[in-house]
Structure formats: structure tokens, C-alpha cells
Design an enzyme around this catalytic site. Structure first.
Site, PDB file in Angstrom:
ATOM      1  N   ASP A  21       0.813  -1.219   0.000  1.00  0.00           N
ATOM      2  CA  ASP A  21       0.000   0.000   0.000  1.00  0.00           C
ATOM      3  C   ASP A  21       0.848   1.271   0.000  1.00  0.00           C
ATOM      4  OD1 ASP A  21      -2.441  -1.389   0.048  1.00  0.00           O
ATOM      5  OD2 ASP A  21      -2.396  -1.553   2.227  1.00  0.00           O
TER       6      ASP A  21
ATOM      7  N   ARG B 269      -0.339   3.753  16.606  1.00  0.00           N
ATOM      8  CA  ARG B 269      -0.634   4.719  15.531  1.00  0.00           C
ATOM      9  C   ARG B 269      -0.417   6.176  15.936  1.00  0.00           C
ATOM     10  NH1 ARG B 269       0.373   1.639  11.410  1.00  0.00           N
ATOM     11  NH2 ARG B 269      -1.250   0.143  10.880  1.00  0.00           N
TER      12      ARG B 269
ATOM     13  N   ASP C  46      -7.406   2.620  11.126  1.00  0.00           N
ATOM     14  CA  ASP C  46      -6.136   3.342  11.133  1.00  0.00           C
ATOM     15  C   ASP C  46      -6.234   4.719  10.491  1.00  0.00           C
ATOM     16  OD1 ASP C  46      -4.799   1.442  12.589  1.00  0.00           O
ATOM     17  OD2 ASP C  46      -4.255   0.262  10.822  1.00  0.00           O
TER      18      ASP C  46
ATOM     19  N   SER D  67      -2.570  -9.148   5.452  1.00  0.00           N
ATOM     20  CA  SER D  67      -2.144  -7.818   5.865  1.00  0.00           C
ATOM     21  C   SER D  67      -1.721  -7.914   7.324  1.00  0.00           C
ATOM     22  CB  SER D  67      -3.317  -6.853   5.682  1.00  0.00           C
ATOM     23  OG  SER D  67      -3.043  -5.669   6.363  1.00  0.00           O
TER      24      SER D  67
END
Ligand code: ARG
Length: 400
Positions: free
Chosen positions: A14, A95, A124, A173
Site C-alpha cells: 500500500d 498509531r 487506522d 495484511s
């Protein structure tokens, strides 16, 4: 005027695809893409992936934030017994750390935009942007804005010579940090399918774990783990060591349906060996040293803490208030807890603290519980009152 974008960069499919897309005049048309990779204790191979792909960037900044992550979010989580729908959160608390560093770089270089590779379906995007929107930057999320599929991305990657590993056999993922590893996608998208053994990297299959198991001792000081098996350790080392030990015993696997912030469910598979042991041990120690009222009230605080942390809302003013309460409660959470690791299970088998609100003398069957302050016969009066309202009601009913 050069237009610069700062991209949260892992080097995976990504975020790699984001680079030419950000430059592409048919898409975003930026002149310069600066990739920021934040080390939050993910395995070396993950960091390597970012280095392997750094040549596609105009500039690559790597920031080691593992200690910061442990001090600022992992240990507060332990103190708050933080968990979401029953599992120890990991991605969600890392994050904000990653986002803060990207924001700082964007400010430093005077960038025009901040970009991430998150989809429009997950959590996210929200966690990054909750932090980023404090600054004055355009926010770009190509996967979300262009509704990209993995297949399209793989083709685009090939056309642009990105040389991202073919992921056909292992199309999952993955997100890792020192505290937790999560895997989703591929055949696991069907919740009925058992996760293939190949998705697990931090934990031995419980079936193959050593027969006799092993007992570890964790020492806490004011709610923070400070020693393992009698050896003092800094947070990072302690977590890494415990990940190894508990992982060998198959401890810390989790396979669950999880409710994301947007309301979509996801099937997620986790590995978090150290987290499993530390959270169990910490909560157990609290049960030894807290009053009944403290235990009950803290659960409310823990739920609030966890909801905010899961949503990435660590800048919400309430989060500071909750942490202040948690810290004050932790003053007495000092002591040792022994946990037996055995074939996928972690079970507390002993605890001790100088702050225990427990008296062997008072409760012992052997002594009859007689001390200078109390003896059993004191309870007679209490027992007479206990349940009085229920008995009154019953009497009224019987009279009718
Ligand atoms: N569902 C988890 C969360 O929102 C983990 C998501 C991590 N991403 C992944 N690609 N596995 O916190």
C-alpha cells in the site's frame, strides 16, 4: 514552488504504491515524497522492508520510537488494564506515536500534505488523522480516495517497477509493533476458516509447546513491570524477553471477530505473548492490593480508557484525566506475581505485595480467624441484617 508530501511509509504494498501515485500528475502531482518510517519495535524484517524500498522515495526518515511507545502508551495501557473486546490492543496505541512523528517531520520540512496508505474501511485512517488534523496540511489517502483493490495495486506496482514481493501465497495484511502482531485478510476473511499455522510468527503452536511448561515471575513497581525472574529490566528488554519466553509456550494467540469504529466487523488474528502475561499479572496484583471499591470503579475508567485508545483519541482531554486517575491508583501496585505458562495458557499461580489488603491471620481456617481486632462472633449482628428487605417483601407476599 515544489509541492511536498510526507508519507507514513512501511515499504509494504500500500505505502509503496502511494509513492508514484503521489507524484503522478494524473493523480496527485506532488514533486517530492518524503517517507517516514517509525520504529515501534516491529521485527527487523519489517524495518528491512522499508529500507529495501527507500530508493523509490525522495527522502527517507527513520525514527526509533520504541522506547517512547513503551513509556507513553504500552505501560499506561498495562496500568489501565487496557483491552478492546477482550484482547490487548496493539495497533491502535502505536498509531498515534507514528502519526505524531510524521506530523513533526511535515512541520519541519514545511510540507504541503500528509499521506497514509490506509483504506476507507478500517480504524487506522481515523487514528492517523485524529493526530494529523491538528496541523494545517492537506490529508491524502489514495487507497480510500481511489477505492483501490489489492489487484489493481499489484499491477500498478509492477508497471512502476516497485518490485514489491508477490504476496499470492501469503496474501495477509500484517501490522506489528513490540507489543502485538495482527494478521487479517486472505482465507481468514471467511471467519469459518481456521487460520493457517503459517500466519503465526511469535508463538509456537500450543500443541508443540514444551510439556512441563514454565513459571515466570514478574515484579511490578507502581503498576509498571520492572523485573523478570528477579532480573531488573528496562521496558523494551522486558517485553522482548517475555515475548520470546511466553511465545515458546504458545501463549498469546487470539482469533476473534472485532468491531471496528465504523461499525464493520473484521476477523482478526493476534499474537501478543508478553501482553497476555503482563496484563494478567497486573490485574491479579491489583486484586490483592486494591479495595473492593477501587476495583469496581477502576473498571469504568478502564473501559473508557480502552475505547478512547482503540479509536486513537489519545489527545482527547478525558484521556489525560483518566491517566491521572490510573496513575494515582497505581501507587500501591507494587509486588510480585508468578505466572505459569503451559501449552498456550498463562495462569497466575502466586502473588505477593507489602500493600496487600489481605490478612492470612484474619481469614485463616486454621486459627479460626481470631485476632486482636476481630473474631467470627462479631459477624452475628451483621448477618442478622443481611437480606432484610427481601425477607420483608416475602413476608408481605405470604400474608396475601
Ligand atoms: N483491527 C486491529 C485494529 O484496528 C488491527 C488492524 C491492523 N492492521 C492489519 N493490517 N492487520 O487495531
Amino acid at each position: 514552488m515544489t509541492k511536498t508530501a510526507v508519507l507514513a511509509f512501511s515499504g509494504g504494498l500500500d505505502t509503496s504504491v502511494c509513492v508514484p501515485l503521489l507524484r503522478d500528475d494524473d493523480h496527485y502531482g506532488y514533486d517530492k515524497v518524503i517517507g517516514v518510517t517509525v520504529d515501534v519495535g516491529q521485527p527487523e524484517e519489517d524495518m528491512q522492508e522499508a529500507y529495501d524500498r527507500e530508493h523509490i522515495l525522495d527522502e527517507h526518515r527513520v525514527i526509533d520510537a520504541t522506547e517512547e511507545f513503551v513509556e507513553e502508551l504500552v505501560f499506561p495501557l498495562v496500568k489501565a488494564n487496557g483491552s478492546y473486546e477482550g484482547y490487548p490492543m496493539g495497533t491502535s496505541i502505536a498509531r498515534p506515536i507514528i502519526a505524531r512523528h510524521c506530523l513533526r517531520v511535515a512541520e519541519e520540512v514545511g510540507a504541503d500534505a500528509l499521506a497514509h496508505g490506509c483504506t476507507g474501511k478500517g480504524n487506522d485512517q481515523l487514528r492517523f488523522e485524529a493526530v494529523w488534523r491538528a496541523g494545517d496540511f492537506e490529508i491524502i489517502a489514495p487507497m480510500r480516495e481511489m477505492n483501490l483493490t489489492r489487484e489493481w495495486e499489484m499491477e500498478y506496482a509492477e508497471e512502476h517497477g516497485l518490485d514489491v514481493e508477490a504476496t499470492e501465497e501469503e496474501p495477509w495484511s500484517i501490522d506489528s509493533n513490540i507489543w502485538s502482531r495482527s494478521v487479517e485478510g486472505g482465507e481468514m476473511e471467511n471467519p469459518a476458516n481456521e487460520p493457517p499455522e503459517a500466519v503465526f510468527e511469535w508463538t509456537q503452536s500450543p500443541d508443540d509447546a514444551p510439556e512441563g511448561g514454565e513459571t515466570v515471575e514478574i515484579e511490578f513497581e507502581e503498576g509498571v513491570p520492572v523485573a523478570l525472574d528477579g532480573e531488573s529490566m528496562e521496558g523494551v528488554e522486558l517485553i522482548e524477553t517475555l515475548n520470546e519466553t511466553a511465545g515458546e509456550h504458545g501463549v498469546g494467540r487470539n482469533d476473534m471477530m472485532e468491531d471496528r469504529v465504523l461499525g464493520l466487523k473484521v476477523r482478526e488474528v493476534y499474537e501478543h505473548p508478553a501482553a497476555t502475561v503482563l496484563l494478567k499479572a497486573h490485574a491479579d496484583l491489583e486484586s490483592l492490593v486494591f479495595s473492593r471499591s477501587q476495583i469496581k470503579f477502576k473498571q469504568t475508567v478502564e473501559n473508557q480508557w480502552s475505547d478512547l485508545a482503540y479509536a486513537g483519541l489519545v489527545d482527547e482531554p478525558l484521556f489525560d484525566d483518566l491517566n491521572a486517575f490510573v496513575d494515582s491508583s497505581q501507587e500501591v501496585v507494587t509486588g510480585k506475581v508468578r505466572v505459569k505458562l503451559h501449552k498456550g495458557t498463562a495462569r497466575v499461580v502466586g502473588r505477593e505485595s507489602e500493600n496487600a489488603l489481605y490478612s492470612e491471620e484474619m481469614v485463616s481456617f486454621d486459627t479460626g480467624g481470631v485476632t486482636d481486632d476481630i473474631d467470627q462472633t462479631d459477624a452475628v449482628g451483621f448477618a442478622k441484617y443481611h437480606g432484610i428487605q427481601g425477607r420483608m417483601r416475602k413476608g408481605q407476599k405470604d400474608d396475601k
